[in-house]
Design an enzyme around this catalytic site. Structure first.
Site, PDB file in Angstrom:
ATOM      1  N   VAL A  77      96.302 -22.467  62.379  1.00 32.18           N
ATOM      2  CA  VAL A  77      95.323 -23.216  63.153  1.00 32.18           C
ATOM      3  C   VAL A  77      94.320 -23.846  62.185  1.00 32.18           C
ATOM      4  O   VAL A  77      93.770 -23.146  61.321  1.00 32.18           O
ATOM      5  CB  VAL A  77      94.576 -22.275  64.123  1.00 32.18           C
ATOM      6  CG1 VAL A  77      93.562 -23.045  64.959  1.00 32.18           C
ATOM      7  CG2 VAL A  77      95.570 -21.538  65.022  1.00 32.18           C
ATOM      8  N   CYS A  78      94.093 -25.140  62.324  1.00 32.26           N
ATOM      9  CA  CYS A  78      93.139 -25.823  61.442  1.00 32.26           C
ATOM     10  C   CYS A  78      91.749 -25.212  61.625  1.00 32.26           C
ATOM     11  O   CYS A  78      91.190 -25.219  62.728  1.00 32.26           O
ATOM     12  CB  CYS A  78      93.092 -27.310  61.760  1.00 32.26           C
ATOM     13  SG  CYS A  78      91.799 -28.170  60.851  1.00 32.26           S
ATOM     14  N   ILE A  79      91.188 -24.716  60.548  1.00 35.88           N
ATOM     15  CA  ILE A  79      89.939 -23.960  60.656  1.00 35.88           C
ATOM     16  C   ILE A  79      88.766 -24.852  61.053  1.00 35.88           C
ATOM     17  O   ILE A  79      87.916 -24.441  61.863  1.00 35.88           O
ATOM     18  CB  ILE A  79      89.654 -23.190  59.341  1.00 35.88           C
ATOM     19  CG1 ILE A  79      88.468 -22.241  59.521  1.00 35.88           C
ATOM     20  CG2 ILE A  79      89.442 -24.128  58.163  1.00 35.88           C
ATOM     21  CD1 ILE A  79      88.339 -21.226  58.408  1.00 35.88           C
ATOM     22  N   ALA A  82      89.078 -25.681  64.693  1.00 40.03           N
ATOM     23  CA  ALA A  82      88.863 -24.470  65.478  1.00 40.03           C
ATOM     24  C   ALA A  82      87.373 -24.145  65.599  1.00 40.03           C
ATOM     25  O   ALA A  82      86.885 -23.824  66.689  1.00 40.03           O
ATOM     26  CB  ALA A  82      89.612 -23.306  64.846  1.00 40.03           C
TER      27      ALA A  82
END
Lengths: 130, 92
Positions: A77-79, A82
């Site tokens: 998940v792209c931090i 997110a």
């Protein structure tokens, strides 16, 4: 063949999230390798542990978790995407002083470098829009 | 040769027209999700034999396909992704 999927679609708001899960199941059933799934933009909502759809509707988060357990998938998940949308791991919630964490088990937060790595090492990149 | 995947209806997105602008001989078009609504009015430069659609998405919308386009399942979708390179998704 090695595939990487990029998912921009949140569950229940666009059909891409469901299509991506179906496609992942089909490619694994065909004996191909799923190198990485990268959740980007609104796609980060696919990794929320707090999703609670009605029982007679598809549960896409649980679908990914089951597939991850079965095939040891790398669900990234792209931090940055997110954090903007309030999807935090326990360590990120603590670091940012937030009251709760909601990153579902089986997913991990990472940067765009993981997408670049996936592009380099995969034979095919398939994008699922929002 | 490219696999173009269009997932939006031509009624409210330019995705199909943008795809058609870059479509060349040997490419394949796959219509998924609301993209299947384009089956009734496809651009002239996309040959009939290049057009594929997801049967599940057509059935979910009650669309009757009258042309000789190829209806496929998810397994065939994976095969098309292996056969063509790159795979380009059009959804804006």
């Amino acid at each position: 063949m090695k595939f990487t999927l990029v998912i921009f679609s949140a569950p229940h708001s666009a059909e891409g999230a469901a299509s991506a899960l179906r496609f992942a199941r089909a490619l694994l059933a065909s004996g191909h390798n799923l190198y990485r799934v990268f959740f980007y933009g609104d796609g980060v909502h696919n990794a929320s542990a707090l999703e609670a759809p009605p029982q007679d509707e598809s549960h896409i988060v649980a679908g990914w978790q089951a597939l991850q357990q079965q095939h040891q998938l790398d669900l990234v998940v792209c931090i940055a995407a997110a954090q903007r949308r309030g999807l935090l791991s326990a360590s990120e919630a603590e670091r940012l002083g937030k009251p709760a964490a909601n990153l579902a088990a089986g997913f991990e937060l990472a940067g765009l470098g993981q997408l670049v790595d996936a592009v380099v090492y995969s034979d095919r990149l398939v994008t699922f829009g929002d | 040769m490219t696999l173009h995947i269009v997932s939006k209806s031509p009624g409210y997105s330019n995705a199909l027209m943008d795809c058609a602008d870059s479509f060349v001989e040997g490419d394949i078009l796959l219509l998924i999700e609301d993209g299947v609504y384009a089956l009734s009015s496809l651009p002239e430069n996309i040959p009939v034999q290049a057009v594929h659609y997801l049967k599940a998405d057509v059935n979910a919308r009650g669309i009757v396909v009258t042309m000789e386009y190829q209806g496929i399942d998810d397994t065939r979708w994976v095969e098309l992704c292996c056969q063509q390179n790159p795979v380009v998704s059009w959804f804006k």
